[in-house]
Every structure is written in C-alpha cells, then in structure tokens.
Design a protein around this motif. Structure first.
Motif, short mmCIF file in Angstrom:
data_model
loop_
_atom_site.label_atom_id
_atom_site.label_comp_id
_atom_site.label_asym_id
_atom_site.label_seq_id
_atom_site.Cartn_x
_atom_site.Cartn_y
_atom_site.Cartn_z
N SER A 39 49.92 56.56 66.55
CA SER A 39 50.86 56.45 68.06
C SER A 39 50.98 57.74 68.97
CB SER A 39 52.32 56.78 67.34
OG SER A 39 52.64 57.94 66.61
N THR A 40 50.00 58.93 69.24
CA THR A 40 49.88 59.48 70.22
C THR A 40 48.45 59.31 70.55
OG1 THR A 40 52.26 60.30 69.03
CG2 THR A 40 50.52 62.04 70.72
N LYS A 48 49.78 69.83 70.98
CA LYS A 48 50.28 70.45 70.36
C LYS A 48 50.12 71.78 69.52
CE LYS A 48 53.64 67.08 71.32
NZ LYS A 48 54.28 65.53 70.61
N GLN A 49 49.57 71.17 68.56
CA GLN A 49 48.18 71.98 67.63
C GLN A 49 48.20 72.92 68.46
OE1 GLN A 49 49.22 72.95 64.70
NE2 GLN A 49 48.89 70.97 63.87
N TYR A 63 53.84 76.79 72.13
CA TYR A 63 54.30 75.78 71.58
C TYR A 63 56.24 75.66 72.86
CZ TYR A 63 56.42 71.09 69.12
OH TYR A 63 56.65 70.19 68.93
N HIS A 76 58.27 66.74 60.96
CA HIS A 76 57.53 65.41 60.51
C HIS A 76 58.16 64.42 59.33
CE1 HIS A 76 54.55 68.60 61.71
NE2 HIS A 76 53.81 67.61 61.00
N TRP A 89 45.33 67.02 53.83
CA TRP A 89 45.85 67.88 55.74
C TRP A 89 44.28 69.54 54.80
CZ3 TRP A 89 46.83 72.41 57.68
CH2 TRP A 89 47.79 72.49 59.08
C1 HEM Z 1 50.54 68.95 55.14
C2 HEM Z 1 50.39 67.91 55.92
C3 HEM Z 1 50.74 67.35 57.34
C4 HEM Z 1 49.98 66.16 58.04
C5 HEM Z 1 50.49 65.07 56.52
C6 HEM Z 1 50.84 66.06 59.40
C7 HEM Z 1 51.00 64.57 59.95
C8 HEM Z 1 51.09 65.40 61.31
C9 HEM Z 1 51.81 63.69 61.99
C10 HEM Z 1 51.61 62.07 61.37
C11 HEM Z 1 52.29 64.23 63.10
C12 HEM Z 1 52.29 63.22 63.76
C13 HEM Z 1 50.83 62.67 64.93
C14 HEM Z 1 52.09 61.89 66.03
O1 HEM Z 1 52.64 62.28 66.80
O2 HEM Z 1 51.22 60.84 66.01
C15 HEM Z 1 52.11 65.87 63.15
C16 HEM Z 1 52.42 66.56 64.19
C17 HEM Z 1 52.52 67.84 64.08
N1 HEM Z 1 52.08 68.45 63.08
FE1 HEM Z 1 51.35 67.78 60.92
N2 HEM Z 1 50.86 67.94 59.13
C18 HEM Z 1 51.18 68.50 58.20
C19 HEM Z 1 50.92 69.34 58.35
C20 HEM Z 1 51.08 69.53 59.58
C21 HEM Z 1 50.88 71.47 59.23
C22 HEM Z 1 50.63 72.33 57.92
C23 HEM Z 1 51.26 72.16 60.58
C24 HEM Z 1 51.10 73.47 61.51
C25 HEM Z 1 50.70 74.15 61.31
C26 HEM Z 1 51.17 71.20 61.33
C27 HEM Z 1 51.57 70.70 62.53
C28 HEM Z 1 51.76 69.59 63.79
C29 HEM Z 1 52.22 69.89 64.76
C30 HEM Z 1 51.91 71.12 65.64
C31 HEM Z 1 52.70 68.85 65.44
C32 HEM Z 1 52.94 68.03 66.51
C33 HEM Z 1 54.35 68.01 66.97
C34 HEM Z 1 54.79 67.38 68.34
O3 HEM Z 1 55.47 68.50 68.54
O4 HEM Z 1 55.03 66.17 68.06
N3 HEM Z 1 51.41 69.39 60.29
N4 HEM Z 1 51.41 66.63 62.21
#
Ligand code: HEM
Length: 124
Positions: A39-40, A48-49, A63, A76, A89
């Motif tokens: 979606s993004t 973002k990351q 951030y 999430h 991941w």
């Molecule tokens: C555990 C497994 C994880 C999965 C399956 C996962 C999955 C996702 C998904 C599906 C998105 C949204 C993507 C979108 O907007 O299309 C997302 C966003 C994000 N994730 Fe994860 N994530 C995981 C772990 C983490 C971890 C450990 C971190 C940080 C160390 C992290 C940081 C972020 C950040 C910064 C965003 C953007 C948030 C925003 O501003 O919308 N994620 N993640």
C-alpha cells in the motif's frame, strides 16, 4: 571525558541508507511478508524506516520531527504479524546487515538491537 559514539554515529547515514535499500528490496520480494507491503511506495517506507532507525540507534529524532510520535506497535496493528513474519523480518535484517562493509563485531552488535523490538510488533 569524551562522549561515547552512538550506534548511529558508528554506522553513519550512508551505511544506514545502503542497509535499507538492501533490506526493502528483499522484504518486497519475500514470499512470507512481501504481500503486506503493497500500500505504500518503497521509497516512502524506506524514508520512514531511515528516520525511525536514526533515532532508534541514538541519532537525530528524525521520525518524531517528520512523522510524529513513533507508536510503532500501534502502527503495525493493521498488519497481522505472527512469529513466522517476525522470523522472516529478522532473517532479512540479518542478511542485509551482512552485506555492509563494517566489521563483524559491529554487525553482531547492530543485529542484536532488533529481536526485542521485532517481538514487540507481534500482534497475532
Ligand atoms: C516483526 C516483523 C515486522 C513486520 C512483518 C513489519 C511490517 C510492517 C508493515 C506491513 C508496515 C507498513 C507498510 C506500509 O505502510 O505499506 C510497516 C511499517 C513500519 N515498520 Fe515494520 N514490521 C516489522 C517489524 C518492524 C521493526 C522491528 C521495526 C523497527 C525496528 C519496524 C519499523 C517500521 C516503520 C518505521 C514503519 C513505518 C511506520 C509508518 O510511519 O507508517 N517494523 N512494518
């Protein structure tokens, strides 16, 4: 007394960007979690990351400045994250860190930052 370098300082912006280029190429290709990332645009997720990891590793609060309070678990929740998704991941993060030109101790130190925060995102 000298201030100790943060992980962010030791890694540097160039390596952080390289890491995320590799990481999100693999994530988008993943059979296990790739479907969640439709979606993004990839460039937006990477930014973002990049902003989040900058502050997570002790660097500038990018951030918060650009996207507001992290509330990462809440952000999430719309995505069903189970143990398999978490393992995938983490495995992609590990193999992406491995591609960086940094010493092996630092690779381990960097990777060690992620298992706890990844567990925190598990919501199913
Ligand atoms: C555990 C497994 C994880 C999965 C399956 C996962 C999955 C996702 C998904 C599906 C998105 C949204 C993507 C979108 O907007 O299309 C997302 C966003 C994000 N994730 Fe994860 N994530 C995981 C772990 C983490 C971890 C450990 C971190 C940080 C160390 C992290 C940081 C972020 C950040 C910064 C965003 C953007 C948030 C925003 O501003 O919308 N994620 N993640």
């Amino acid at each position: 007394m000298e201030t100790p370098l943060t992980l962010y300082d030791r890694l540097g912006d160039d390596n952080l960007k390289k890491l995320l280029d590799t990481f999100y190429d693999k994530v988008f290709e993943s059979q296990v979690i790739g479907h969640m990332f439709k979606s993004t645009p990839k460039e937006v997720i990477k930014d973002k990351q990049f902003c989040f990891l900058s502050q997570f590793l002790g660097g500038p609060l990018r951030y918060n400045q650009k996207y507001g309070p992290p509330k990462m678990r809440m952000r999430h929740l719309p995505h069903p994250i189970d143990q398999a998704a978490k393992e995938e991941w983490l495995s992609i993060m590990k193999s992406s860190i491995d591609t960086l030109d940094i010493d092996s101790d630092f690779k381990e130190t960097l990777y060690a930052c992620f298992p706890n925060v990844a567990e925190f995102m598990v919501n199913r």
